[in-house]
Enzyme design. Structure first.
Site, PDB file in Angstrom:
ATOM      1  N   CYS A 146       0.672  -1.356   0.234  1.00  0.00           N
ATOM      2  CA  CYS A 146      -0.078  -0.272   0.405  1.00  0.00           C
ATOM      3  C   CYS A 146       0.970   1.111   0.382  1.00  0.00           C
ATOM      4  O   CYS A 146       0.487   2.344  -0.701  1.00  0.00           O
ATOM      5  CB  CYS A 146      -0.529  -0.175   1.126  1.00  0.00           C
ATOM      6  SG  CYS A 146      -2.383  -1.628   0.506  1.00  0.00           S
ATOM      7  N   HIS A 199      -4.294   7.047   2.577  1.00  0.00           N
ATOM      8  CA  HIS A 199      -4.563   5.556   2.307  1.00  0.00           C
ATOM      9  C   HIS A 199      -5.622   4.883   2.065  1.00  0.00           C
ATOM     10  O   HIS A 199      -5.851   5.300   3.276  1.00  0.00           O
ATOM     11  CB  HIS A 199      -3.170   4.276   1.852  1.00  0.00           C
ATOM     12  CG  HIS A 199      -3.953   3.149   1.751  1.00  0.00           C
ATOM     13  ND1 HIS A 199      -3.557   3.603   0.344  1.00  0.00           N
ATOM     14  CD2 HIS A 199      -3.802   1.973   2.027  1.00  0.00           C
ATOM     15  CE1 HIS A 199      -4.181   1.776  -0.211  1.00  0.00           C
ATOM     16  NE2 HIS A 199      -3.791   1.568   1.132  1.00  0.00           N
ATOM     17  N   ASN A 249      -9.756  -1.337  -1.211  1.00  0.00           N
ATOM     18  CA  ASN A 249      -8.344  -0.968  -1.312  1.00  0.00           C
ATOM     19  C   ASN A 249      -8.333  -1.674  -1.742  1.00  0.00           C
ATOM     20  O   ASN A 249      -7.769  -2.616  -2.355  1.00  0.00           O
ATOM     21  CB  ASN A 249      -8.001  -1.561   0.039  1.00  0.00           C
ATOM     22  CG  ASN A 249      -6.631  -1.328   0.080  1.00  0.00           C
ATOM     23  OD1 ASN A 249      -5.888  -0.153  -0.455  1.00  0.00           O
ATOM     24  ND2 ASN A 249      -5.965  -1.600   1.263  1.00  0.00           N
TER      25      ASN A 249
HETATM   26  N1  ACO Z   1     -18.306 -10.288   7.238  1.00  0.00           N
HETATM   27  C1  ACO Z   1     -18.066 -10.393   8.880  1.00  0.00           C
HETATM   28  N2  ACO Z   1     -17.687 -11.256   9.948  1.00  0.00           N
HETATM   29  C2  ACO Z   1     -15.928 -10.839   9.666  1.00  0.00           C
HETATM   30  C3  ACO Z   1     -15.629 -10.344   8.433  1.00  0.00           C
HETATM   31  C4  ACO Z   1     -16.283 -10.020   7.661  1.00  0.00           C
HETATM   32  N3  ACO Z   1     -16.067  -9.730   6.123  1.00  0.00           N
HETATM   33  N4  ACO Z   1     -14.010 -10.220   8.577  1.00  0.00           N
HETATM   34  C5  ACO Z   1     -14.337 -10.569   9.731  1.00  0.00           C
HETATM   35  N5  ACO Z   1     -15.453 -10.998  11.124  1.00  0.00           N
HETATM   36  C6  ACO Z   1     -15.080 -11.657  12.318  1.00  0.00           C
HETATM   37  C7  ACO Z   1     -14.505 -11.670  12.261  1.00  0.00           C
HETATM   38  O1  ACO Z   1     -14.124 -13.303  12.251  1.00  0.00           O
HETATM   39  C8  ACO Z   1     -14.354 -12.456  13.589  1.00  0.00           C
HETATM   40  O2  ACO Z   1     -15.803 -12.964  14.055  1.00  0.00           O
HETATM   41  P1  ACO Z   1     -15.273 -13.760  15.784  1.00  0.00           P
HETATM   42  O3  ACO Z   1     -15.298 -13.473  16.414  1.00  0.00           O
HETATM   43  O4  ACO Z   1     -16.422 -15.101  15.671  1.00  0.00           O
HETATM   44  O5  ACO Z   1     -13.958 -14.663  15.477  1.00  0.00           O
HETATM   45  C9  ACO Z   1     -15.385 -11.024  13.950  1.00  0.00           C
HETATM   46  O6  ACO Z   1     -16.038 -10.731  12.667  1.00  0.00           O
HETATM   47  C10 ACO Z   1     -14.226  -9.754  14.183  1.00  0.00           C
HETATM   48  O7  ACO Z   1     -13.384 -10.111  14.023  1.00  0.00           O
HETATM   49  P2  ACO Z   1     -11.817  -8.721  14.529  1.00  0.00           P
HETATM   50  O8  ACO Z   1     -10.783  -9.618  12.965  1.00  0.00           O
HETATM   51  O9  ACO Z   1     -11.537  -8.880  15.155  1.00  0.00           O
HETATM   52  O10 ACO Z   1     -12.622  -7.491  13.242  1.00  0.00           O
HETATM   53  P3  ACO Z   1     -12.058  -5.930  13.887  1.00  0.00           P
HETATM   54  O11 ACO Z   1     -12.960  -5.475  14.486  1.00  0.00           O
HETATM   55  O12 ACO Z   1     -10.353  -6.183  14.198  1.00  0.00           O
HETATM   56  O13 ACO Z   1     -11.923  -5.392  12.085  1.00  0.00           O
HETATM   57  C11 ACO Z   1     -10.809  -5.123  10.364  1.00  0.00           C
HETATM   58  C12 ACO Z   1     -11.851  -6.015  10.952  1.00  0.00           C
HETATM   59  C13 ACO Z   1     -11.743  -4.910   9.147  1.00  0.00           C
HETATM   60  C14 ACO Z   1     -10.384  -6.283   9.593  1.00  0.00           C
HETATM   61  C15 ACO Z   1      -9.600  -4.589  11.020  1.00  0.00           C
HETATM   62  O14 ACO Z   1      -8.799  -4.926  11.663  1.00  0.00           O
HETATM   63  C16 ACO Z   1      -8.856  -3.282   9.781  1.00  0.00           C
HETATM   64  O15 ACO Z   1      -9.792  -2.497   9.528  1.00  0.00           O
HETATM   65  N6  ACO Z   1      -7.547  -3.715  10.065  1.00  0.00           N
HETATM   66  C17 ACO Z   1      -6.766  -2.978   9.298  1.00  0.00           C
HETATM   67  C18 ACO Z   1      -6.733  -3.732   8.369  1.00  0.00           C
HETATM   68  C19 ACO Z   1      -5.874  -3.092   7.109  1.00  0.00           C
HETATM   69  O16 ACO Z   1      -5.760  -1.409   6.815  1.00  0.00           O
HETATM   70  N7  ACO Z   1      -5.542  -3.912   5.641  1.00  0.00           N
HETATM   71  C20 ACO Z   1      -4.558  -2.799   4.895  1.00  0.00           C
HETATM   72  C21 ACO Z   1      -3.501  -3.183   4.718  1.00  0.00           C
HETATM   73  S1  ACO Z   1      -2.932  -2.260   3.436  1.00  0.00           S
HETATM   74  C22 ACO Z   1      -1.692  -3.460   2.614  1.00  0.00           C
HETATM   75  O17 ACO Z   1      -0.666  -3.350   2.764  1.00  0.00           O
HETATM   76  C23 ACO Z   1      -2.590  -4.097   2.010  1.00  0.00           C
END
Ligand code: ACO
Length: 344
Positions: free
Chosen positions: A122, A271, A301
């Protein structure tokens, strides 16, 4: 007296494949246990574009680059170098920039310019912008084609197991031409960083070159990709926390070096990994909403393609104008991060 040229963005282009995949489609078409409400609330994403079978990253880059070259008002023969940032390259090697060079028709023109890939996820576009700026300022190049392009849809686990990652990403390509100018404008500074301690927090393995064979083999001796290696894995909360810290840190570094404050900046382009990350940062350091441009709602993204896509759309809708001070900032897998300050 030797005058050092400035490097400015002379043209932009953007392309997304036509197929739109909504959050509801992830559930109904791909059978993923998710919901529009979950994705929208946590990320701000409403839909993304997916390329069809047979379309590669260099294919997506072509229309974006053609548009950027046209908008820059230069000919292909004026381009001195191609820089292509991606985390979803066409193949292991050679670099995707090489395929792009051919598809843009440079070879028919006998225009065998260097083509180099940048693998910084990214932050790839900002690593590319720093490289292009330095090449221009050194006098080595006058016009550099810099493109970020991604075909994420092929390499994400579109199942409930991969829902944390697959709901975030979309395909697309954003391109700019970085040109030399004697005018007092352009890229004022670029700031980059990386922290290899978190290289496993968001990664995709596929092969391990330290092993013999470098991918496992089946009984017939054919190479197979191990199930756990084929798709990206992410420690979402770790990424979120570090994204906030590093993006604020690199912004402060840029402000200090440029001797500017938030008040001096006309537009911020963060980003687009997660709208909630950006909103959190805005709140922490007091960036007004009207100074931010976002498009994650429509594209998800798009990794290296994101920042040029924001520039292109902001130019098209009139929000980005000549004379504005623009700050770009990104964070991604690696971890890597970067910022740049541009007088447009
Ligand atoms: N739909 C429904 N449920 C989901 C989904 C989805 N798409 N994704 C995860 N869940 C579930 C999980 O399985 C988990 O369920 P469980 O409690 O039964 O195990 C629950 O939701 C909570 O999951 P968490 O991962 O704890 O959710 P969180 O609140 O942390 O949100 C998210 C997840 C949105 C991915 C967040 O952590 C985030 O945005 N992180 C940063 C991501 C990012 O910026 N990535 C790109 C980096 S850039 C690059 O270089 C590629």
């Amino acid at each position: 007296m030797i005058t050092v040229p400035n490097a400015y963005i002379s043209g932009t282009g953007f392309y997304v494949p036509p197929k739109v995949v909504t959050n509801d489609d992830l559930k109904t078409v791909y059978g993923i246990d998710t919901s529009d409400e979950w994705i929208r609330q946590r990320t701000g994403i409403e839909e993304r574009h997916f390329a069809e079978e047979g379309v590669s990253t260099s294919d997506l880059a072509v229309p974006a680059c053609e548009e950027a070259i046209r908008n820059a008002g230069v000919d292909k023969k004026d381009i001195d170098m191609i820089l292509l940032a991606t985390l979803s390259p066409d193949q292991c090697f050679p670099g995707t920039g090489i395929y792009l060079q051919k598809k843009l028709g440079f070879c028919e023109l006998g225009h065998f310019v260097p083509a180099m890939d940048i693998r910084n996820q990214c932050s790839g576009f900002l690593y590319g912008l720093g490289t292009a700026t330095s090449m221009i300022k050194s006098g080595a190049c006058k016009n550099i084609l810099l493109v970020g392009a991604e075909t994420h849809s092929a390499a994400i686990d579109l199942s409930t197991k991969g829902r944390d990652v697959c709901s975030l990403f979309g395909d697309g390509a954003g391109a700019v031409v970085v040109s030399a100018t004697e005018e007092d404008r352009g890229v004022r500074g670029w700031y980059l960083g990386a922290d290899g301690r978190f290289s496993d927090a968001l990664h995709m393995v596929i092969w391990e070159i330290r092993h013999r064979p470098y991918v496992p083999q089946d009984a017939q001796g054919n190479g197979i990709v191990a199930a756990g290696s084929m798709w990206p894995t992410m420690q979402g909360k770790v990424v979120f926390k570090h994204a906030v810290e590093r993006m604020i840190g690199v912004l402060m570094q840029a402000f200090q070096d440029q001797k500017i404050t938030i008040e001096d900046v006309d537009l911020f382009m963060f980003h687009q990994a997660n709208l909630r990350i950006n909103q959190y940062i805005q709140k922490q350091i007091g960036v007004p909403e009207e100074k931010c441009v976002n498009n994650i709602q429509r594209y998800g993204n798009t990794t290296a393609a994101t920042l040029p896509s924001l520039m292109h759309e902001a130019l098209q809708d009139g929000r980005l104008k000549r004379g504005m001070k623009v700050v770009l900032v990104a964070f991604g897998s690696g971890f890597t991060w970067g910022a740049s300050v541009i007088d447009w």
